[in-house]
Design a protein around this motif. Structure first.
Motif, short mmCIF file in Angstrom:
data_model
loop_
_atom_site.label_atom_id
_atom_site.label_comp_id
_atom_site.label_asym_id
_atom_site.label_seq_id
_atom_site.Cartn_x
_atom_site.Cartn_y
_atom_site.Cartn_z
N ARG A 286 0.84 -1.37 -0.11
CA ARG A 286 0.07 -0.09 0.14
C ARG A 286 0.82 1.42 -0.18
N ILE A 287 1.93 1.23 0.78
CA ILE A 287 2.75 2.33 1.01
C ILE A 287 3.63 2.82 -0.43
N LYS A 288 3.94 1.63 -0.92
CA LYS A 288 4.75 1.62 -2.14
C LYS A 288 3.93 1.74 -3.39
N GLY A 289 2.74 2.11 -3.29
CA GLY A 289 1.92 2.29 -4.34
C GLY A 289 1.49 1.24 -5.17
N GLY A 290 1.04 0.07 -4.50
CA GLY A 290 0.67 -1.06 -5.12
C GLY A 290 1.70 -1.89 -6.00
N ASP A 291 3.07 -1.38 -5.77
CA ASP A 291 3.94 -2.02 -6.31
C ASP A 291 4.20 -3.53 -5.77
N GLU A 292 4.19 -4.31 -6.93
CA GLU A 292 4.23 -5.85 -6.56
C GLU A 292 5.58 -6.46 -6.51
N ASN A 293 6.49 -5.79 -6.98
CA ASN A 293 7.81 -6.22 -7.00
C ASN A 293 8.83 -5.53 -6.12
N VAL A 294 8.55 -5.42 -4.92
CA VAL A 294 9.31 -4.97 -3.96
C VAL A 294 10.06 -5.95 -3.40
N PRO A 295 11.32 -5.86 -3.44
CA PRO A 295 12.48 -6.97 -2.72
C PRO A 295 12.02 -7.03 -1.54
N MET A 296 11.66 -8.46 -1.21
CA MET A 296 11.16 -8.86 0.03
C MET A 296 11.55 -10.24 0.48
N VAL A 297 11.78 -10.46 1.64
CA VAL A 297 11.88 -12.01 2.06
C VAL A 297 11.02 -12.24 3.18
N VAL A 298 10.55 -13.19 3.66
CA VAL A 298 9.74 -13.76 4.97
C VAL A 298 10.70 -14.87 5.60
N VAL A 299 10.94 -14.45 6.64
CA VAL A 299 11.75 -15.29 7.58
C VAL A 299 11.13 -15.87 8.95
N GLY A 300 11.13 -17.28 9.12
CA GLY A 300 10.74 -17.82 10.11
C GLY A 300 11.70 -18.15 11.33
N THR A 301 11.66 -17.66 12.41
CA THR A 301 12.87 -17.68 13.48
C THR A 301 12.45 -19.02 14.35
N LYS A 302 13.63 -18.99 15.16
CA LYS A 302 13.62 -20.20 16.20
C LYS A 302 13.37 -21.63 15.60
N LEU A 303 13.80 -21.97 14.49
CA LEU A 303 13.98 -23.20 13.96
C LEU A 303 14.46 -24.43 15.07
N ASP A 304 15.49 -23.89 15.80
CA ASP A 304 16.06 -24.89 16.84
C ASP A 304 14.82 -25.41 17.74
N LEU A 305 13.77 -24.63 17.89
CA LEU A 305 12.76 -25.12 18.91
C LEU A 305 11.71 -25.89 18.47
N PHE B 142 19.33 -13.15 4.14
CA PHE B 142 19.71 -11.77 3.90
C PHE B 142 20.35 -11.66 2.42
N ASP B 143 21.08 -12.76 1.97
CA ASP B 143 21.85 -12.56 0.65
C ASP B 143 20.85 -12.62 -0.23
N HIS B 144 19.68 -13.55 -0.11
CA HIS B 144 18.57 -13.46 -1.25
C HIS B 144 17.92 -12.11 -1.34
N LEU B 145 17.70 -11.33 -0.33
CA LEU B 145 17.32 -9.98 -0.21
C LEU B 145 18.28 -9.31 -1.08
N LEU B 146 19.62 -9.16 -0.70
CA LEU B 146 20.46 -8.42 -1.28
C LEU B 146 20.35 -8.63 -2.79
N ALA B 147 20.46 -9.94 -3.37
CA ALA B 147 20.49 -10.10 -4.76
C ALA B 147 19.28 -9.64 -5.46
N SER B 148 17.88 -9.71 -4.73
CA SER B 148 16.82 -8.98 -5.28
C SER B 148 16.98 -7.55 -5.61
N MET B 149 17.48 -6.98 -4.35
CA MET B 149 17.70 -5.40 -4.49
C MET B 149 18.69 -5.00 -5.59
#
Length: 221
Positions: free
Chosen positions: A136-155, A192-199
């Motif tokens: 919404r803030i980016k004006g509907g841009d669907e190509n914003v560089p983005m990754v989703v990260v789930g944490t605490k995989l060790d638990l 983080f590297d995936h995000l950097l590559a996307s940017m």
């Protein structure tokens, strides 16, 4: 005690941390060249491990004690896939707090790490809200560089979000998902590297807003 301010650390991909990523190892000893600047924002509910992710990526250390963040900014020099980039990371407060501040950083950032806890399904729903807010803030841009990260995989015994659920949402949202553990150091670099590559792909000349006036920073060595 909550942290606030513009303290920052400096990192190079092969000096301050060792990585299993072959791309990082190949760039050791590269000569200096033009360095593109990118700004990324780390967002998510409070307590999901945003600061732990940032510190594991930047300093290869794990924060044992939870310290609620108001705002922290970090500068890293990252060598990845044969190129050196300057990465400005903003570690934000939990999205249930300081919404105005987070919206300001969404406006300024060009890449985003959306963080949830694999042990709390409700925090994944918060990520969906953040994702929609970014578009919404980016004006509907669907190509914003983005990754989703789930944490605490060790638990593993406390896990509430399945890999199948993540795969389903990755397809639906068109965004890569990563399962990570900042404590163990699992898959943090890759996210983080995936995000950097996307940017880099989206902005090959660097962050178009990087010429904005910067505040003075101190560096944690």
């Amino acid at each position: 005690m909550a942290r606030s301010g513009q303290s920052s650390f400096t990192r190079t991909g092969s000096l301050t941390k060792k990585s299993s990523s072959p791309a990082r190892h190949r760039v050791a000893g590269l000569a200096g060249g033009p360095v593109q600047r990118y700004s990324a924002v780390v967002l998510g509910a409070g307590g999901v491990g945003k600061s732990a992710l940032v510190m594991r990526y930047g300093k290869n250390v794990f924060l044992e004690q939870y310290d609620p963040t108001i705002e922290e900014e970090y500068d890293l020099t990252v060598e990845y896939e044969g190129k050196r980039s300057f990465l400005h990371l903003v570690d934000t407060a939990g999205t249930e707090q300081f919404t105005g501040i987070n919206e300001s950083y969404i406006q300024r950032g060009v890449g985003f790490v959306l963080v949830f806890s694999l042990t709390q399904e409700a925090t994944l729903k918060e990520v969906d809200h953040i994702r929609q807010q970014i578009h919404r803030i980016k004006g509907g841009d669907e190509n914003v560089p983005m990754v989703v990260v789930g944490t605490k995989l060790d638990l593993m015994g406390e896990r509430e979000v399945s890999s199948e659920k993540m795969q389903e949402l990755a397809m639906k949202w068109g965004v890569p998902f990563y399962e990570t553990s900042a404590k163990k150091g699992w898959h943090v670099n890759e996210a983080f590297d995936h995000l950097l590559a996307s940017m880099r792909k989206r902005y090959p000349e660097g962050d178009p807003k990087s010429k904005r006036r910067r505040r003075d920073q101190c560096v944690i060595m």
